[in-house]
Structure formats: structure tokens, C-alpha cells
Write an enzyme that holds these catalytic residues in place. Structure first.
Site, mmCIF file in Angstrom:
data_model
loop_
_atom_site.group_PDB
_atom_site.id
_atom_site.type_symbol
_atom_site.label_atom_id
_atom_site.label_comp_id
_atom_site.label_asym_id
_atom_site.label_seq_id
_atom_site.Cartn_x
_atom_site.Cartn_y
_atom_site.Cartn_z
ATOM 1 C CD1 TRP A 1 -14.947 -24.888 24.706
ATOM 2 C CD2 TRP A 1 -14.769 -22.929 25.760
ATOM 3 N NE1 TRP A 1 -15.199 -23.886 23.792
ATOM 4 C CE2 TRP A 1 -15.089 -22.691 24.412
ATOM 5 C CE3 TRP A 1 -14.586 -21.838 26.615
ATOM 6 C CZ2 TRP A 1 -15.253 -21.397 23.899
ATOM 7 C CZ3 TRP A 1 -14.758 -20.548 26.110
ATOM 8 C CH2 TRP A 1 -15.081 -20.343 24.768
ATOM 9 C CG ASP B 1 -18.748 -26.794 29.821
ATOM 10 O OD1 ASP B 1 -19.903 -26.712 29.368
ATOM 11 O OD2 ASP B 1 -17.819 -26.032 29.461
ATOM 12 C CE LYS C 1 -21.759 -23.886 22.966
ATOM 13 N NZ LYS C 1 -21.089 -23.012 22.004
#
Ligand code: PMP
Length: 363
Positions: free
Chosen positions: A105, A175, A199
């Protein structure tokens, strides 16, 4: 609906939501708090929705102790759109950004930023399959960089920063898609924190960006309207139709965390769950966690047996016992148990009991 009908879902996201939140949503689905319409049908300018979005922001601010000089925005486009919005908004002087590459990511975010500026990789753990978090110091960052970037919890590789890098005056972007609200965080150490919802927050479709005010308003004129943080900040996330239903459910999740004692209480529970699982893995000769001990994620527990066919068998047999999505990310295989806030302790206990049984039968 009782727990009996539900599986323990160890998916990395979208993942489990608290059952009481789902039940609350179900009760209010056709007529939200008796108003005669569903939140799915409601105008985003209605007084009912105004209350929903305002409370969601207030509760999030309280949970994360977000200072007043930060804007909270409820956006769309997932974590992925933030990979683009961050450079488009934060490249305001030198157009330089320094990245720590600790997984796929961060790499994707870096690739996006490369389209717009001068990127330097400060450190990377790629040569060791991202199994650890590199240590960096203030001197490793360029003093004139417009921002520095980290992925605080690496969902795929199961690592988490054990520290917040000191970047001096360079704003730090993080992030936090897979760890937001799982642990206390000092927001003031970051210029931008963003997270996709699916999530620890709520259903997919909403993304949260928490941005220090002094970093807003620098997007160039050519930056498309939706991608400019200023537009969303000035319009309190209501520039256009926001993901209303996702914001509503997120708001309920925030209230649920508050009722459970806030982020500190979640953190304690998360440590308890993760410790149990890691301790068992470390005590067994059959399973192995490839991640450096001090860099292990509380949210994504990665492990392998060392035999790909055995890993597959594990995932299949666990599924048959009501524990689903235990496969590792398609890019690395093995197993991954994502144990976000909403995973009950019983889910982890059941997984460990199954792991023991599987080990006995297959070693
Ligand atoms: N960052 C992290 C840490 C992630 O785990 C993910 C997806 N799981 C993303 C970004 C991408 O998010 P999205 O799918 O919401 O674009």
C-alpha cells in the site's frame, strides 16, 4: 439474529462489524428512528442526516482526541483515492516527498505521488519481504520536503510502526486504514491521517481524512474540484452527496466504541487478543509468524505452516468450522487472521483451539 448464525470473519476488509450495530441498523432500516424513511433514502440536506453526520464527526473527534486545528472529512474513493489526493494537495512548495516503503500500500501511494513530484524513498523493507519496519531518524528526511509518508499498519504483511517517525517540520502523512481506532494515537504528530472505512469504521464507501488546517488550500487550479481538500473542508463533507449510509453506520460504530470505554479500552482488548494469538504461534513448532516481534500488527496476524498445501487445507477446514477468510493476501499466500476491533475475544479463542487441533492432526 443471534451469534449462532454468524461466522467469525477474519477478512482483512471489509470485515466484521459489531453485532449490536448491525442489529440497530436492521431495526431502523425501513424507518430511521420513526421518521418514516430509511437513511438510504434520506436527503443528505435533511435535519435527520445533518444530526447523523455532525454527531459522527463529534464522536470521532472525541474518540481520537483530534485537535481543533484539524479538519475531519468524510470522503469517497477509498484509501486509494487518498494516494492521489495527498500529493495533489500537499505538494505546495518544493514538490518533494519522502516515503517509507513498508508494503504494497505504501508502494502504491508512492507510485501515485511520483506522477506529481520528486519522490525519495527514505527506507524500504522490501528486500526482506516487508517483514519488519525500518528505523529512521529526523536527519533521514529532506528538510524542504513538502511531506513524509508512512503506512502505519501494513495490512498484507502484518507489520505496524512501533514508533512515529520524527520528521521535524516536515508534515507526516499516515495511512491508518487498517489500524484507526484500534490504539491511541497522538494526532498532533501528523499532518494528515486517512483511512478507508471497511475495517475498523464501517461499511466500504466512506474514507476519513483528518488534515491539519495549515495544509489545506494549496491545491493547484488544475486540480479537479472533488480532489481538493479545501472544497470538502469548507463544506463540512457536504459539497456533494456523501456516502450517507456508510457515514450513518460509522457513527453507530463510534458510539459503540465510546460505550465500550473508548480507544484506550479497545487497545487493551486488541492487545489481549493479539498477544494470545502470537503467543500460541510462537510456542508452536508447526506455525510460524514471519514478522519481527517488535513490529507485529495488532490487527493483522500473519502466519504460515511452511507448506503451501497445508496452508490451503488449514483455510478450508477452518472455514468448515465457521472461521472464514483466513487466507493470506493473494500476493503472499499463507494465513492471515485479521482481528479488528469488532472481532470478539471468543473468535480468537476459537481460532487458537482450532489451530491446536489442526496441528495435532497434521504434524
Ligand atoms: N491502505 C491500506 C493500509 C489498506 O489496507 C488498503 C486496502 N485494504 C488500502 C490502503 C486501499 O484501500 P481502498 O481499497 O479503500 O482503496
Amino acid at each position: 439474529m443471534t451469534n449462532k448464525n454468524r461466522v467469525f470473519n477474519f477478512s482483512a476488509g471489509p470485515s466484521m462489524l459489531p453485532l449490536n450495530v448491525i442489529e440497530n441498523v436492521a431495526e431502523n432500516l425501513a424507518s430511521y428512528e420513526g421518521c418514516g424513511q430509511s437513511v438510504m433514502e434520506m436527503s443528505h440536506r435533511s435535519k435527520e442526516f445533518k444530526k447523523i453526520i455532525e454527531e459522527a464527526e463529534t464522536d470521532l473527534r472525541e474518540l481520537m482526541n483530534i485537535p481543533d486545528n484539524y479538519k475531519v472529512m468524510f470522503l469517497q474513493g477509498g484509501g486509494t483515492l487518498q494516494f492521489s489526493m495527498v500529493p495533489l494537495n500537499l505538494f505546495r512548495n518544493s514538490k518533494k516527498a519522502d516515503f517509507l516503503i513498508t508494503g504494497s500500500w505504501a508502494k502504491k501511494a508512492c507510485k501515485e505521488a511520483e506522477k506529481f513530484g520528486d519522490i525519495r524513498v527514505v527506507a524500504s523493507s522490501e528486500e526482506d519481504t516487508f517483514s519488519y519496519i525500518p528505523k529512521v531518524e529526523k536527519k533521514d528526511f529532506r528538510e524542504d520536503a513538502d511531506y513524509a509518508y508512512i503506512c502505519y499498519n501494513n495490512t498484507i504483511y502484518g507489520t505496524h510502526f512501533p514508533y512515529v517517525p520524527d520528521t521535524g517540520d516536515v508534515p507526516l502523512v499516515a495511512d491508518m486504514s487498517s489500524c484507526i481506532l484500534s490504539e491511541p494515537v497522538d494526532v498532533s504528530k501528523f499532518g494528515v491521517i486517512f483511512a478507508g472505512a471497511q475495517k475498523n469504521i464501517g461499511p466500504a464507501g466512506m474514507t476519513i481524512a483528518i488534515v491539519r488546517e495549515e495544509l489545506i488550500g494549496f491545491a493547484e487550479k488544475t486540480v479537479l474540484t472533488y480532489l481538493d481538500y479545501r472544497i470538502h473542508a469548507e463544506n463540512n463533507s457536504l459539497y456533494n452527496t456523501p456516502p450517507c449510509f456508510a457515514i450513518y453506520v460509522a457513527g453507530l460504530v463510534f458510539k459503540n466504541i465510546k460505550e465500550m470505554g473508548g480507544v484506550e479500552a479497545m487497545y487493551k482488548l486488541n492487545c489481549e487478543k493479539a498477544d494470545k494469538l502470537y503467543n500460541y504461534i510462537d510456542s508452536s513448532d508447526f506455525y510460524k509468524c514471519p514478522v519481527a516481534k517488535e513490529n507485529r500488527s495488532l490487527m493483522n496476524v500473519v502466519f504460515v505452516t511452511g507448506d503451501t498445501d497445508m496452508d490451503k487445507k488449514f483455510v478450508e477446514e477452518a472455514k468448515a468450522e465457521g472461521m472464514v477468510n483466513l487466507n493470506g493476501h493473494r500476493s503472499i499466500g499463507g494465513m492471515r487472521a485479521s482481528i479488528y476491533n469488532a472481532m470478539p475475544v471468543e473468535g480468537v479463542d476459537k481460532l487458537i483451539a482450532f489451530m491446536k487441533k489442526f496441528e495435532e492432526a497434521n504434524k
